[in-house]
Motif scaffolding. Structure first.
Motif, mmCIF file in Angstrom:
data_model
loop_
_atom_site.group_PDB
_atom_site.id
_atom_site.type_symbol
_atom_site.label_atom_id
_atom_site.label_comp_id
_atom_site.label_asym_id
_atom_site.label_seq_id
_atom_site.Cartn_x
_atom_site.Cartn_y
_atom_site.Cartn_z
ATOM 1 N N ALA A 56 0.807 -1.226 0.000
ATOM 2 C CA ALA A 56 0.000 0.000 0.000
ATOM 3 C C ALA A 56 0.839 1.276 0.000
ATOM 4 C CB ALA A 56 -1.003 -0.001 1.147
ATOM 5 N N LEU A 136 -2.882 -6.510 -5.147
ATOM 6 C CA LEU A 136 -4.038 -6.048 -4.372
ATOM 7 C C LEU A 136 -4.512 -7.111 -3.387
ATOM 8 C CD1 LEU A 136 -5.918 -4.159 -7.209
ATOM 9 C CD2 LEU A 136 -4.686 -3.162 -5.262
ATOM 10 N N GLU A 137 -4.404 -8.365 -3.777
ATOM 11 C CA GLU A 137 -4.765 -9.455 -2.864
ATOM 12 C C GLU A 137 -3.807 -9.480 -1.672
ATOM 13 O OE1 GLU A 137 -5.015 -14.274 -3.159
ATOM 14 O OE2 GLU A 137 -5.748 -13.129 -4.879
ATOM 15 N N SER A 139 -2.145 -6.955 -0.533
ATOM 16 C CA SER A 139 -2.436 -5.748 0.243
ATOM 17 C C SER A 139 -3.632 -5.971 1.158
ATOM 18 C CB SER A 139 -2.695 -4.578 -0.704
ATOM 19 O OG SER A 139 -2.954 -3.404 0.010
ATOM 20 N N GLU A 140 -4.671 -6.597 0.628
ATOM 21 C CA GLU A 140 -5.864 -6.877 1.424
ATOM 22 C C GLU A 140 -5.538 -7.862 2.542
ATOM 23 O OE1 GLU A 140 -9.914 -6.739 2.618
ATOM 24 O OE2 GLU A 140 -8.578 -5.381 1.564
ATOM 25 N N GLU A 141 -4.750 -8.896 2.251
ATOM 26 C CA GLU A 141 -4.356 -9.855 3.279
ATOM 27 C C GLU A 141 -3.587 -9.158 4.390
ATOM 28 O OE1 GLU A 141 -2.080 -12.641 1.018
ATOM 29 O OE2 GLU A 141 -3.845 -13.654 0.213
ATOM 30 N N ARG A 143 -3.778 -5.923 5.214
ATOM 31 C CA ARG A 143 -4.686 -5.041 5.940
ATOM 32 C C ARG A 143 -5.534 -5.843 6.930
ATOM 33 N NH1 ARG A 143 -9.669 -3.823 6.130
ATOM 34 N NH2 ARG A 143 -10.304 -5.042 4.340
ATOM 35 N N VAL A 144 -6.086 -6.944 6.465
ATOM 36 C CA VAL A 144 -6.920 -7.779 7.338
ATOM 37 C C VAL A 144 -6.085 -8.350 8.478
ATOM 38 C CG1 VAL A 144 -8.273 -9.926 7.432
ATOM 39 C CG2 VAL A 144 -8.627 -8.295 5.564
#
Length: 156
Positions: A56, A136-137, A139-141, A143-144
């Motif tokens: 990010a 992006l996947e 990044s989401e992992e 963040r979560v």
């Protein structure tokens, strides 16, 4: 769909608009040829910075550029958004999902995929980072994962 230039110049088809494909198009910029650059995506991706999107630090738009804008000054180059599925070497045609393109010269610059050196069982625990979707996947992992750690941390 049959796509072929009618200007009498040799027709060069470049499959792939990564570094190799764009370098080839640039080298042919002033040549007396018609160039068709084929890619299944409408953007060139600067892969060395994918990790910055995954963390990010950069947005996807910072590392993905429209292919047409990269070659807009190449008067002899057309960009075709299409997926090449095979090559008919004898007929000198690139077969697309929805048509074909005849060529005089062909440059295949399709890039590389993820490899696990014969250990496909590593794939679930060592995900690839070759596309914007991969970044992006990740990044989401990330963040979560941060949210879960902060929710369960006694130090917040």
């Amino acid at each position: 769909m049959l796509f072929a230039p009618a200007n009498g110049h040799p027709h060069v088809v470049i499959v792939g608009a990564g570094f190799g494909g764009l370098y080839a198009a640039k080298a042919l910029k002033k040549a007396s040829t018609s160039v068709t650059l084929v890619d299944s995506r409408n953007h060139h991706l600067f892969q060395p910075l994918l990790y910055q999107v995954a963390t990010a630090a950069l947005s996807p738009g910072d590392i993905a550029y429209p292919i047409r804008s990269v070659v807009k000054k190449h008067k002899n180059t057309r960009v075709l958004l299409a997926e090449a599925t095979s090559i008919d070497v004898e007929a000198r045609k690139v077969i697309l999902r929805d048509g074909e393109i005849p060529y005089d010269y062909l440059i295949l610059a399709t890039g590389a995929g993820q490899t696990y050196f014969g250990h496909d069982e590593w794939e679930p625990v060592a995900p690839g980072l070759k596309s914007l979707e991969d970044a992006l996947e990740r990044s989401e992992e990330r963040r979560v994962g941060k949210e879960c750690r902060s929710r369960w941390s006694p130090y917040h």
